[in-house]
Scaffold this motif. Structure first.
Motif, mmCIF file in Angstrom:
data_model
loop_
_atom_site.group_PDB
_atom_site.id
_atom_site.type_symbol
_atom_site.label_atom_id
_atom_site.label_comp_id
_atom_site.label_asym_id
_atom_site.label_seq_id
_atom_site.Cartn_x
_atom_site.Cartn_y
_atom_site.Cartn_z
ATOM 1 N N CYS A 155 0.880 -1.213 -0.100
ATOM 2 C CA CYS A 155 -0.016 0.049 0.092
ATOM 3 C C CYS A 155 0.704 1.266 -0.061
ATOM 4 O O CYS A 155 1.713 1.253 0.713
ATOM 5 N N LEU A 156 0.570 2.143 -0.868
ATOM 6 C CA LEU A 156 1.397 3.511 -0.797
ATOM 7 C C LEU A 156 0.528 4.409 -0.051
ATOM 8 O O LEU A 156 -0.606 4.718 -0.229
ATOM 9 N N VAL A 157 1.175 4.811 1.024
ATOM 10 C CA VAL A 157 0.424 5.710 1.933
ATOM 11 C C VAL A 157 1.535 7.013 2.403
ATOM 12 O O VAL A 157 2.809 6.743 2.445
ATOM 13 N N ARG A 158 0.711 8.150 2.529
ATOM 14 C CA ARG A 158 1.723 9.355 2.981
ATOM 15 C C ARG A 158 2.092 9.207 4.282
ATOM 16 O O ARG A 158 1.590 8.373 5.109
ATOM 17 N N ASP B 249 3.632 9.601 -2.268
ATOM 18 C CA ASP B 249 2.314 10.490 -2.433
ATOM 19 C C ASP B 249 2.366 10.445 -4.068
ATOM 20 O O ASP B 249 3.415 10.734 -4.533
ATOM 21 N N LEU B 250 1.096 10.397 -4.478
ATOM 22 C CA LEU B 250 1.017 10.915 -5.963
ATOM 23 C C LEU B 250 1.567 12.231 -6.350
ATOM 24 O O LEU B 250 2.021 12.375 -7.505
ATOM 25 N N THR B 251 1.701 13.140 -5.261
ATOM 26 C CA THR B 251 2.368 14.330 -5.756
ATOM 27 C C THR B 251 3.897 14.416 -5.668
ATOM 28 O O THR B 251 4.457 15.506 -5.788
ATOM 29 N N GLU B 252 4.563 13.339 -4.992
ATOM 30 C CA GLU B 252 5.842 13.172 -4.998
ATOM 31 C C GLU B 252 6.089 12.133 -5.698
ATOM 32 O O GLU B 252 6.475 11.015 -5.738
ATOM 33 N N ARG B 253 6.897 12.722 -7.031
ATOM 34 C CA ARG B 253 6.757 11.835 -8.360
ATOM 35 C C ARG B 253 8.076 10.806 -7.758
ATOM 36 O O ARG B 253 7.898 9.501 -8.482
ATOM 37 N N ASP B 254 9.003 11.178 -7.119
ATOM 38 C CA ASP B 254 10.285 10.274 -6.834
ATOM 39 C C ASP B 254 9.822 8.852 -6.119
ATOM 40 O O ASP B 254 10.593 8.020 -5.901
ATOM 41 N N GLU C 150 -4.771 14.117 -11.955
ATOM 42 C CA GLU C 150 -4.305 13.953 -13.010
ATOM 43 C C GLU C 150 -2.895 14.020 -13.439
ATOM 44 O O GLU C 150 -2.465 12.965 -13.592
ATOM 45 N N VAL C 151 -2.327 14.845 -12.760
ATOM 46 C CA VAL C 151 -0.799 14.921 -12.960
ATOM 47 C C VAL C 151 -0.246 13.864 -12.221
ATOM 48 O O VAL C 151 0.677 12.846 -12.520
ATOM 49 N N GLY C 152 -0.470 13.671 -10.953
ATOM 50 C CA GLY C 152 -0.050 12.489 -10.105
ATOM 51 C C GLY C 152 -0.245 11.163 -10.549
ATOM 52 O O GLY C 152 0.403 10.199 -10.504
ATOM 53 N N MET C 153 -1.649 11.037 -11.079
ATOM 54 C CA MET C 153 -1.997 9.513 -11.224
ATOM 55 C C MET C 153 -1.161 9.176 -12.652
ATOM 56 O O MET C 153 -0.716 8.310 -13.015
ATOM 57 N N GLY C 154 -0.846 10.273 -13.633
ATOM 58 C CA GLY C 154 -0.238 10.283 -14.738
ATOM 59 C C GLY C 154 1.016 9.711 -14.240
ATOM 60 O O GLY C 154 1.782 8.861 -15.043
#
Length: 301
Positions: free
Chosen positions: A28-31, A50-55, A91-95
């Motif tokens: 599970c990906l969890v903040r 986090d989806l907003t943390e690309r790395d 959108e951006v994070g899921m991409g």
């Protein structure tokens, strides 16, 4: 290994439990700021990201054969708990998650969208869902887009201004268009099924077993509570204007209003067959309302 993105949400938690109960390995990906003790307790692996943390996304995807993505910013945006917009996350994070899954060699990507998205009222969430559906259509991965009708637990709750206890209901539009609200447990069961079945379809669009209007649901609630529900209607033109004005400054509320307006404008052309084909016996809206009424009738301890 199945990577679940959105596991700390109500739906995601149900998916995680079902997968673990069936013996699947789940990551599970969890903040990092989110309590993951419940996921650890059922034997799920937890990775911070986090989806907003690309790395953080590529390490999470490595070693996973399948990704199930149900994460969305809308709930946290509605509750004022996130500064990241729906565009940033959905959108951006899921991409970026899709790119990471491709780079990691993930075989299957299961994505949760919503019914009628192509003809829905334009909102930030609708734009994001369509963008991700298009992105997945171009992917070399085996992709499964799951379009679910709205959740009973959300749309028949005080949060959505369907307050059985107070006897008050707010309806966007006329309230006389048939919808097929679906139980979250049934959505979770279907997502788990298409994640592991040998040859899943590329698109699954479904709803609950009962075709009901919001006005009819309000009448059912009134009978169950032995009182007449006070129903207030937001006219369609007012709802359209609100969606347009709010899209830039309150994307969560704009998207929620747009979903309600879409439900009032578009008749459901889908049914519960995808659930029944997988041995899932779906819960009708009236059963859900009866459960809520019984819970409210119980004396407080």
């Amino acid at each position: 290994m199945i990577l679940l993105v959105g596991a700390t949400g109500d739906l995601g938690g149900r998916i995680a439990r079902r997968l673990r109960e069936s013996g699947q390995d789940v990551r599970c990906l969890v903040r990092s700021t989110t309590d993951a003790s419940g996921l650890l307790a059922i034997g799920a692996e937890v990775v911070h990201g986090d989806l907003t943390e690309r790395d953080t996304l590529l390490p999470a995807c490595q070693g996973a054969a399948t990704v199930i993505a149900t994460a969305t910013a809308i709930s946290r945006r509605l509750q004022g708990q996130s500064t990241a917009s729906i565009h940033d996350v959905d959108e951006v994070g899921m991409g970026h998650l899709i790119e990471a899954a491709e780079a990691a060699g993930v075989s299957r990507f299961v994505y949760l969208s919503f019914t009628g998205v192509a003809t829905a009222v334009e909102t930030p969430l609708q734009h994001a869902k369509l963008a991700i559906e298009r992105r997945l259509a171009a992917s070399a991965m085996q992709t499964v887009i799951v379009r679910s009708d709205a959740f009973q637990e959300v749309h028949f709750s005080p949060l959505s201004r369907f307050d059985m206890g107070a006897g008050k209901v707010s309806v966007i539009g006329k309230g006389d268009t048939k919808a097929r609200w679906v139980a979250e447990d049934d959505v979770a069961a279907l997502l788990c099924a298409v994640a592991i079945e040998p040859e899943p379809p590329r698109l699954v669009e479904f709803g609950g077993p009962e075709s009901l209007t919001k006005n009819e649901a309000s009448a059912v609630a009134g009978k169950l509570m032995h009182r007449r529900m006070k129903v207030r209607h937001m006219p369609r033109p007012v709802a359209r204007l609100a969606v347009r004005l709010l899209s830039g400054r309150n994307d969560g509320l704009a998207s929620a209003l747009g979903a309600g307006l879409t439900s009032d404008l578009n008749v459901a052309t889908w049914d519960d067959m995808p659930l029944r084909q997988r041995g899932i016996n779906p819960k009708p809206v009236t059963d859900f309302l009866e459960e809520q009424a019984r819970a409210m009738a119980r004396p407080a301890r």
